[in-house]
Design an enzyme around this catalytic site. Structure first.
Site, PDB file in Angstrom:
ATOM      1  N   SER A 196      16.626 -19.225 -70.535  1.00 28.13           N
ATOM      2  CA  SER A 196      16.303 -17.908 -70.770  1.00 28.13           C
ATOM      3  C   SER A 196      14.851 -18.381 -71.480  1.00 28.13           C
ATOM      4  O   SER A 196      15.060 -19.065 -72.802  1.00 28.13           O
ATOM      5  CB  SER A 196      16.862 -16.642 -71.452  1.00 28.13           C
ATOM      6  OG  SER A 196      16.377 -16.221 -72.261  1.00 28.13           O
ATOM      7  N   TYR A 247      23.085 -15.592 -77.492  1.00 28.05           N
ATOM      8  CA  TYR A 247      22.270 -15.946 -76.090  1.00 28.05           C
ATOM      9  C   TYR A 247      21.440 -16.458 -76.385  1.00 28.05           C
ATOM     10  O   TYR A 247      21.374 -17.398 -75.501  1.00 28.05           O
ATOM     11  CB  TYR A 247      21.874 -14.182 -75.412  1.00 28.05           C
ATOM     12  CG  TYR A 247      21.138 -14.523 -74.437  1.00 28.05           C
ATOM     13  CD1 TYR A 247      22.449 -14.629 -73.281  1.00 28.05           C
ATOM     14  CD2 TYR A 247      20.228 -14.274 -73.555  1.00 28.05           C
ATOM     15  CE1 TYR A 247      21.966 -15.133 -72.130  1.00 28.05           C
ATOM     16  CE2 TYR A 247      19.810 -14.060 -72.733  1.00 28.05           C
ATOM     17  CZ  TYR A 247      20.567 -14.577 -71.781  1.00 28.05           C
ATOM     18  OH  TYR A 247      19.978 -14.822 -70.383  1.00 28.05           O
TER      19      TYR A 247
HETATM   20  P1  NAP Z   1      23.471  -9.508 -63.773  1.00 28.23           P
HETATM   21  O1  NAP Z   1      22.435  -9.089 -62.607  1.00 28.23           O
HETATM   22  O2  NAP Z   1      24.189  -9.230 -64.786  1.00 28.23           O
HETATM   23  O3  NAP Z   1      24.053 -10.549 -62.060  1.00 28.23           O
HETATM   24  C1  NAP Z   1      25.065 -11.384 -62.867  1.00 28.23           C
HETATM   25  C2  NAP Z   1      25.381 -12.603 -61.657  1.00 28.23           C
HETATM   26  O4  NAP Z   1      26.438 -13.107 -62.370  1.00 28.23           O
HETATM   27  C3  NAP Z   1      26.652 -11.441 -61.034  1.00 28.23           C
HETATM   28  O5  NAP Z   1      26.313 -11.731 -60.157  1.00 28.23           O
HETATM   29  C4  NAP Z   1      27.525 -11.617 -61.597  1.00 28.23           C
HETATM   30  O6  NAP Z   1      28.856 -11.821 -60.874  1.00 28.23           O
HETATM   31  C5  NAP Z   1      27.412 -13.118 -62.159  1.00 28.23           C
HETATM   32  N1  NAP Z   1      28.639 -14.154 -62.595  1.00 28.23           N
HETATM   33  C6  NAP Z   1      28.965 -13.615 -63.947  1.00 28.23           C
HETATM   34  N2  NAP Z   1      30.006 -14.425 -64.797  1.00 28.23           N
HETATM   35  C7  NAP Z   1      29.982 -14.917 -63.714  1.00 28.23           C
HETATM   36  C8  NAP Z   1      31.258 -15.591 -63.954  1.00 28.23           C
HETATM   37  N3  NAP Z   1      32.032 -16.388 -64.748  1.00 28.23           N
HETATM   38  N4  NAP Z   1      31.180 -16.227 -63.068  1.00 28.23           N
HETATM   39  C9  NAP Z   1      30.682 -16.891 -61.848  1.00 28.23           C
HETATM   40  N5  NAP Z   1      29.968 -15.764 -61.344  1.00 28.23           N
HETATM   41  C10 NAP Z   1      29.687 -14.281 -62.548  1.00 28.23           C
HETATM   42  O7  NAP Z   1      22.016 -10.888 -63.969  1.00 28.23           O
HETATM   43  P2  NAP Z   1      21.107 -10.694 -63.728  1.00 28.23           P
HETATM   44  O8  NAP Z   1      19.670 -10.499 -64.658  1.00 28.23           O
HETATM   45  O9  NAP Z   1      20.961 -11.125 -62.681  1.00 28.23           O
HETATM   46  O10 NAP Z   1      20.779 -12.344 -65.014  1.00 28.23           O
HETATM   47  C11 NAP Z   1      21.064 -14.193 -63.585  1.00 28.23           C
HETATM   48  C12 NAP Z   1      20.867 -14.979 -64.968  1.00 28.23           C
HETATM   49  O11 NAP Z   1      19.448 -15.015 -65.435  1.00 28.23           O
HETATM   50  C13 NAP Z   1      21.733 -15.866 -66.240  1.00 28.23           C
HETATM   51  O12 NAP Z   1      22.268 -16.154 -66.364  1.00 28.23           O
HETATM   52  C14 NAP Z   1      21.101 -15.061 -67.133  1.00 28.23           C
HETATM   53  O13 NAP Z   1      20.840 -15.151 -68.344  1.00 28.23           O
HETATM   54  C15 NAP Z   1      19.266 -15.325 -66.898  1.00 28.23           C
HETATM   55  N6  NAP Z   1      18.269 -14.150 -67.863  1.00 28.23           N
HETATM   56  C16 NAP Z   1      18.623 -13.099 -67.426  1.00 28.23           C
HETATM   57  C17 NAP Z   1      17.029 -12.069 -67.583  1.00 28.23           C
HETATM   58  C18 NAP Z   1      16.736 -11.226 -67.033  1.00 28.23           C
HETATM   59  O14 NAP Z   1      16.051 -10.697 -68.166  1.00 28.23           O
HETATM   60  N7  NAP Z   1      17.540 -10.348 -66.008  1.00 28.23           N
HETATM   61  C19 NAP Z   1      16.191 -13.120 -68.606  1.00 28.23           C
HETATM   62  C20 NAP Z   1      16.630 -14.500 -68.479  1.00 28.23           C
HETATM   63  C21 NAP Z   1      17.310 -14.867 -68.039  1.00 28.23           C
HETATM   64  P3  NAP Z   1      29.561 -10.571 -60.459  1.00 28.23           P
HETATM   65  O15 NAP Z   1      28.071  -9.898 -59.313  1.00 28.23           O
HETATM   66  O16 NAP Z   1      30.591 -10.805 -59.397  1.00 28.23           O
HETATM   67  O17 NAP Z   1      30.036 -10.101 -61.798  1.00 28.23           O
END
Ligand code: NAP
Length: 306
Positions: A138, A152
């Site tokens: 991130s 985080y």
């Molecule tokens: P999201 O919409 O909340 O989706 C999270 C995903 O991770 C879901 O598929 C969830 O599975 C899975 N997950 C959560 N805990 C888990 C575990 N213990 N074991 C296996 N799977 C797990 O998040 P996102 O925004 O797509 O983020 C994806 C990645 O990008 C993350 O690492 C996040 O930190 C990073 N990121 C996001 C942003 C942003 O602005 N969105 C910015 C920077 C970095 P379920 O659906 O089955 O619950």
């Protein structure tokens, strides 16, 4: 026409929705056979797996035994893993004043130990295939100035350190290890549970902190991951590709803060910098989008020793 990932097996953790889903679609469109990992959203994961001709695998990445079983299943059904995308992650908003140890440990378990466990279990396959690992970190880890994301950011900074060290350790096996560092992307993590008004207000806040005046989509991150996973980046390892529209509010990039100091210039001496922030910090010190051109014309002078 052959795709750059034809014949490759890819495991994408946290692929049931959001960024992981877009990554799975991008890798599949490049020819990979994709294993879609999820922990709760079984229906969404299975729908995606059938769409990309892959498999859905339930596993909490913070549990090593589950990770071992997941990797065994992926390898027995699809073959050795040649592309590993450690995307699963969780975010709990807190800073020092609201520190919650259990929540911090949970974030460390999923955001750092998860990628480590999956890497350890997938390593024999990655060695056999001279594979590629892409970790989803991130831009918080490199210092965006958003209150509440302190811990985080710590978990993601550790993931970046792991990325760089593993790139060094695994290079002799032909394994490349890189990371992407997304900025604000519209997913459940950022918009889940918000009213339409609150979502629009969040979009507008982050647009005002982007050089491009944009917020990000999962596909923006997916195309960066595809590049790092494919032979197109054969000469790239140990790198962090920031995908954030050119965020202007990095804590350490003083130029971005310059005109927001009271009176338009930094405090005259060091002690003033250590004064407690005002109640309205940081918004009073962050630039608004229209202020940016002026900021770029008048960089803040460097104070020696500050
Ligand atoms: P999201 O919409 O909340 O989706 C999270 C995903 O991770 C879901 O598929 C969830 O599975 C899975 N997950 C959560 N805990 C888990 C575990 N213990 N074991 C296996 N799977 C797990 O998040 P996102 O925004 O797509 O983020 C994806 C990645 O990008 C993350 O690492 C996040 O930190 C990073 N990121 C996001 C942003 C942003 O602005 N969105 C910015 C920077 C970095 P379920 O659906 O089955 O619950």
């Amino acid at each position: 026409m052959p795709g750059p990932l034809d014949g490759r097996v890819a495991l994408v953790t946290g692929a049931s929705r959001g960024i992981g889903r877009a990554i799975a679609l991008a890798l599949a469109s490049a020819g990979a056979r994709v294993a879609v990992n999820y922990v709760r959203e079984e229906a969404r994961a299975k729908e995606l797996a059938s769409r990309v001709g892959g498999i859905a695998v339930r596993c909490d990445v913070s549990r090593r035994e589950e990770v071992r079983s997941m990797v065994e299943r992926v390898e027995s059904e699809l073959g050795p893993i040649g592309v590993l995308v450690n995307n699963a992650g969780v975010m709990e908003l807190m800073d020092l004043s609201s520190f919650d140890e259990a929540a911090f440990r949970r974030m460390m378990d999923v955001n750092l130990m998860g990628p480590l466990y999956v890497t350890l279990e997938a390593l024999p396959g990655l060695k056999a295939t001279r594979g590629a690992i892409v970790n989803v970190a991130s831009n918080a880890a490199i210092g965006t100035a958003i209150p509440g994301s302190t811990f985080y950011a710590v978990t993601k900074a550790a993931l970046i350190a792991l990325t760089r060290r593993l790139a060094f350790e695994l290079a002799p096996y032909g394994i490349r290890v890189n990371a992407v560092a997304p900025g604000w992307i519209e997913t459940d993590m950022t918009l889940g549970g918000r009213s339409p008004e609150a979502a629009e207000s969040a979009r507008s806040f982050f647009r005002s902190r982007s050089m491009l005046g944009m917020t990000g989509r999962p596909e923006d991150v997916a195309s960066a991951v595809l590049f790092l996973a494919s032979p197109e980046s054969a000469y790239v390892t140990g790198q962090v590709l920031v995908v954030d529209g050119g965020r202007i509010d990095y804590l350490t990039h003083g130029i971005r803060f310059a005109p927001a100091w009271p009176g338009g210039s930094p405090p005259p001496h060091r002690s003033a910098c250590t004064a407690p922030p005002s109640a309205s910090w940081p918004s009073s010190r962050l630039l608004s989008w229209p202020a940016l051109p002026r900021a770029l014309r008048t960089p803040r002078p460097v104070t020696p020793g500050a």
